[in-house]
Motif scaffolding. Structure first.
Motif, PDB file in Angstrom:
ATOM      1  N   THR A 123       8.830   8.565   1.434  1.00  0.00           N
ATOM      2  CA  THR A 123       8.693   7.157   1.827  1.00  0.00           C
ATOM      3  C   THR A 123       7.872   6.385   0.802  1.00  0.00           C
ATOM      4  O   THR A 123       8.182   5.230   0.481  1.00  0.00           O
ATOM      5  N   LYS A 124       6.839   7.005   0.265  1.00  0.00           N
ATOM      6  CA  LYS A 124       5.985   6.313  -0.692  1.00  0.00           C
ATOM      7  C   LYS A 124       6.652   6.199  -2.064  1.00  0.00           C
ATOM      8  O   LYS A 124       6.414   5.227  -2.797  1.00  0.00           O
ATOM      9  N   HIS A 125       7.475   7.183  -2.425  1.00  0.00           N
ATOM     10  CA  HIS A 125       8.298   7.035  -3.623  1.00  0.00           C
ATOM     11  C   HIS A 125       9.226   5.825  -3.463  1.00  0.00           C
ATOM     12  O   HIS A 125       9.435   5.065  -4.418  1.00  0.00           O
ATOM     13  N   ALA A 126       9.762   5.649  -2.271  1.00  0.00           N
ATOM     14  CA  ALA A 126      10.646   4.506  -2.006  1.00  0.00           C
ATOM     15  C   ALA A 126       9.892   3.189  -2.140  1.00  0.00           C
ATOM     16  O   ALA A 126      10.403   2.217  -2.709  1.00  0.00           O
ATOM     17  N   VAL A 127       8.664   3.139  -1.628  1.00  0.00           N
ATOM     18  CA  VAL A 127       7.842   1.926  -1.739  1.00  0.00           C
ATOM     19  C   VAL A 127       7.581   1.603  -3.206  1.00  0.00           C
ATOM     20  O   VAL A 127       7.659   0.436  -3.630  1.00  0.00           O
ATOM     21  N   LEU A 128       7.288   2.619  -3.999  1.00  0.00           N
ATOM     22  CA  LEU A 128       7.017   2.404  -5.420  1.00  0.00           C
ATOM     23  C   LEU A 128       8.264   1.882  -6.133  1.00  0.00           C
ATOM     24  O   LEU A 128       8.189   0.933  -6.931  1.00  0.00           O
TER      25      LEU A 128
ATOM     26  N   ARG B 247      -9.727   7.327 -10.121  1.00  0.00           N
ATOM     27  CA  ARG B 247      -9.190   7.364 -11.479  1.00  0.00           C
ATOM     28  C   ARG B 247      -8.805   8.769 -11.908  1.00  0.00           C
ATOM     29  O   ARG B 247      -7.798   8.976 -12.591  1.00  0.00           O
ATOM     30  N   TRP B 248      -9.602   9.768 -11.511  1.00  0.00           N
ATOM     31  CA  TRP B 248      -9.298  11.126 -11.939  1.00  0.00           C
ATOM     32  C   TRP B 248      -7.985  11.616 -11.334  1.00  0.00           C
ATOM     33  O   TRP B 248      -7.233  12.358 -11.984  1.00  0.00           O
ATOM     34  N   MET B 249      -7.677  11.178 -10.116  1.00  0.00           N
ATOM     35  CA  MET B 249      -6.429  11.581  -9.481  1.00  0.00           C
ATOM     36  C   MET B 249      -5.248  10.889 -10.156  1.00  0.00           C
ATOM     37  O   MET B 249      -4.173  11.480 -10.329  1.00  0.00           O
ATOM     38  N   ASN B 250      -5.456   9.633 -10.555  1.00  0.00           N
ATOM     39  CA  ASN B 250      -4.399   8.934 -11.272  1.00  0.00           C
ATOM     40  C   ASN B 250      -4.133   9.586 -12.621  1.00  0.00           C
ATOM     41  O   ASN B 250      -2.992   9.657 -13.069  1.00  0.00           O
ATOM     42  N   ALA B 251      -5.195  10.095 -13.261  1.00  0.00           N
ATOM     43  CA  ALA B 251      -5.004  10.825 -14.517  1.00  0.00           C
ATOM     44  C   ALA B 251      -4.119  12.041 -14.282  1.00  0.00           C
ATOM     45  O   ALA B 251      -3.263  12.376 -15.107  1.00  0.00           O
TER      46      ALA B 251
ATOM     47  N   VAL C 143       0.856  -1.188   0.000  1.00  0.00           N
ATOM     48  CA  VAL C 143       0.000   0.000   0.000  1.00  0.00           C
ATOM     49  C   VAL C 143       0.892   1.237   0.000  1.00  0.00           C
ATOM     50  O   VAL C 143       1.564   1.541   0.985  1.00  0.00           O
ATOM     51  N   ALA C 144       0.906   1.911  -1.122  1.00  0.00           N
ATOM     52  CA  ALA C 144       1.679   3.144  -1.263  1.00  0.00           C
ATOM     53  C   ALA C 144       0.710   4.321  -1.157  1.00  0.00           C
ATOM     54  O   ALA C 144      -0.029   4.425  -0.185  1.00  0.00           O
ATOM     55  N   SER C 145       0.670   5.168  -2.174  1.00  0.00           N
ATOM     56  CA  SER C 145      -0.190   6.353  -2.112  1.00  0.00           C
ATOM     57  C   SER C 145      -0.075   7.095  -3.431  1.00  0.00           C
ATOM     58  O   SER C 145       0.919   6.948  -4.165  1.00  0.00           O
ATOM     59  N   GLN C 146      -1.059   7.918  -3.738  1.00  0.00           N
ATOM     60  CA  GLN C 146      -0.886   8.837  -4.859  1.00  0.00           C
ATOM     61  C   GLN C 146       0.259   9.807  -4.577  1.00  0.00           C
ATOM     62  O   GLN C 146       0.830  10.385  -5.508  1.00  0.00           O
ATOM     63  N   ALA C 147       0.623   9.963  -3.294  1.00  0.00           N
ATOM     64  CA  ALA C 147       1.781  10.788  -2.939  1.00  0.00           C
ATOM     65  C   ALA C 147       3.075  10.200  -3.478  1.00  0.00           C
ATOM     66  O   ALA C 147       4.093  10.889  -3.548  1.00  0.00           O
ATOM     67  N   ALA C 148       3.059   8.915  -3.852  1.00  0.00           N
ATOM     68  CA  ALA C 148       4.224   8.297  -4.481  1.00  0.00           C
ATOM     69  C   ALA C 148       4.430   8.812  -5.896  1.00  0.00           C
ATOM     70  O   ALA C 148       5.502   8.646  -6.474  1.00  0.00           O
ATOM     71  N   LYS C 149       3.388   9.438  -6.445  1.00  0.00           N
ATOM     72  CA  LYS C 149       3.448   9.918  -7.821  1.00  0.00           C
ATOM     73  C   LYS C 149       3.374  11.439  -7.917  1.00  0.00           C
ATOM     74  O   LYS C 149       3.931  12.039  -8.829  1.00  0.00           O
ATOM     75  N   ILE C 150       2.646  12.038  -6.981  1.00  0.00           N
ATOM     76  CA  ILE C 150       2.524  13.496  -6.962  1.00  0.00           C
ATOM     77  C   ILE C 150       2.888  13.992  -5.567  1.00  0.00           C
ATOM     78  O   ILE C 150       2.095  13.865  -4.626  1.00  0.00           O
TER      79      ILE C 150
ATOM     80  N   TYR D 241       3.392 -12.293  -7.865  1.00  0.00           N
ATOM     81  CA  TYR D 241       2.934 -10.985  -8.295  1.00  0.00           C
ATOM     82  C   TYR D 241       3.283  -9.911  -7.261  1.00  0.00           C
ATOM     83  O   TYR D 241       3.316 -10.169  -6.059  1.00  0.00           O
ATOM     84  N   VAL D 242       3.514  -8.704  -7.763  1.00  0.00           N
ATOM     85  CA  VAL D 242       3.743  -7.545  -6.895  1.00  0.00           C
ATOM     86  C   VAL D 242       2.833  -6.419  -7.362  1.00  0.00           C
ATOM     87  O   VAL D 242       2.881  -6.001  -8.524  1.00  0.00           O
ATOM     88  N   THR D 243       1.990  -5.945  -6.463  1.00  0.00           N
ATOM     89  CA  THR D 243       1.029  -4.886  -6.782  1.00  0.00           C
ATOM     90  C   THR D 243       1.217  -3.727  -5.817  1.00  0.00           C
ATOM     91  O   THR D 243       1.364  -3.933  -4.608  1.00  0.00           O
ATOM     92  N   THR D 244       1.213  -2.518  -6.347  1.00  0.00           N
ATOM     93  CA  THR D 244       1.184  -1.340  -5.477  1.00  0.00           C
ATOM     94  C   THR D 244      -0.220  -0.741  -5.503  1.00  0.00           C
ATOM     95  O   THR D 244      -0.856  -0.675  -6.559  1.00  0.00           O
ATOM     96  N   VAL D 245      -0.675  -0.338  -4.339  1.00  0.00           N
ATOM     97  CA  VAL D 245      -1.978   0.312  -4.205  1.00  0.00           C
ATOM     98  C   VAL D 245      -1.707   1.789  -3.955  1.00  0.00           C
ATOM     99  O   VAL D 245      -1.040   2.148  -2.974  1.00  0.00           O
ATOM    100  N   ASN D 246      -2.203   2.627  -4.861  1.00  0.00           N
ATOM    101  CA  ASN D 246      -1.921   4.059  -4.781  1.00  0.00           C
ATOM    102  C   ASN D 246      -3.223   4.844  -4.647  1.00  0.00           C
ATOM    103  O   ASN D 246      -3.740   5.387  -5.631  1.00  0.00           O
ATOM    104  N   PRO D 247      -3.759   4.889  -3.435  1.00  0.00           N
ATOM    105  CA  PRO D 247      -5.017   5.621  -3.252  1.00  0.00           C
ATOM    106  C   PRO D 247      -4.783   7.094  -2.942  1.00  0.00           C
ATOM    107  O   PRO D 247      -3.721   7.495  -2.443  1.00  0.00           O
TER     108      PRO D 247
END
Length: 265
Positions: A161-166, A238-242, A143-150, A182-188
């Motif tokens: 920390t979440k960038h590191a998890v990603l 989905r809109w946040m991931n966009a 479980v990461a976060s949208q903070a891993a991307k933005i 399998y390896v899945t990240t959850v980015n809510p």
């Protein structure tokens, strides 16, 4: 449509299981016939959950664990593996954040966030990797976060920390790609849980974004529906991931246009 009996009889370990999406994931897994190992610092909450979840006719083991304590991680996971034999799915859900300007973040707080969100996650993963590799089956869900991307203001440490998890998850996925593990990240995005009791001390962030917050039941269902399937990422909403995709393509423009929204913490 995804099969709902795929998890029947599987052994699923969840960290940070005493509340929020961890507790909801546990409940959904139990309804689908999975055996559970629930880990968290609050053993009383876990024991209460165990009483409730055993009504589904599944095995539920609970252990107190602070994932920041790597010696405890080794001891608890060694006991878990001795008790149940193997782990089919590990959900690394334990984590916390504190919203603070970078110059205000004390070093102890920085270390604590990395110890829980990154080192603890890696330590738990390391305890199940050998078994999954040798059995050539398994699923690690981080479980990461949208903070891993933005990354946004007042979340520099948490975002780091979440960038590191990603990054860890992406590398691990490639290492395991030929082994059917399998390896899945959850980015809510923001979820309506107790997370913000610590993260948002002033309550201003929650007040500003409350109408956009995800419900833990919804997030948990998205995760459980995809267990033991080769899903790379679960990005919500989905809109946040966009937005994160646009950010990766046009970072300067995105930061300039989003400055007002980003500073709502």
């Amino acid at each position: 449509m995804l099969s709902t009996d795929r998890l029947k009889g599987k052994n699923i370990v969840i960290t940070g299981a005493s509340g929020g999406i961890g507790a909801e994931i546990a409940r959904l897994c139990a309804t689908r016939g999975a055996n559970l190992v629930l880990l968290a610092r609050s053993i009383d909450k876990l024991k209460s959950m165990k009483q409730d979840l055993t009504k589904y006719g599944v095995r539920v083991d609970v252990h107190r664990l602070d994932v920041a304590d790597t010696d405890a991680v080794q001891a608890v996971f060694s006991k878990v593996l001795a008790d149940i034999g193997h782990v089919d799915v590990l959900v690394n859900n334990a984590g916390f954040g504190v919203f603070r300007h970078a110059h205000e973040a004390p070093v102890d707080e920085i270390k604590s966030m990395f110890d829980v969100n990154v080192i603890g996650l890696m330590a738990c993963t390391g305890m199940v990797l050998h078994g999954m590799r040798s059995r050539r089956i398994g699923h690690i869900i981080n479980v990461a976060s949208q903070a891993a991307k933005i990354a946004t203001p007042k979340s520099s440490v948490y975002a780091a920390t979440k960038h590191a998890v990603l990054g860890y998850s992406n590398s691990l996925r490639m290492e395991l790609s030929d082994l059917d593990v399998y390896v899945t990240t959850v980015n809510p995005g923001p979820i309506a849980t107790d997370f913000f009791n610590i993260a948002d001390e002033q309550g201003t962030y929650v007040k500003n974004i409350k109408r956009f917050m995800l419900q833990p039941e919804y997030v948990a269902k998205q995760v459980v529906d995809r267990m033991l399937t080769p899903v790379r990422e679960i990005n919500l909403p989905r809109w946040m991931n966009a937005g994160s995709i646009i950010y990766s393509l046009f970072p300067r423009t995105f930061e300039r246009l989003g400055k007002r929204a980003f500073n709502q913490k």
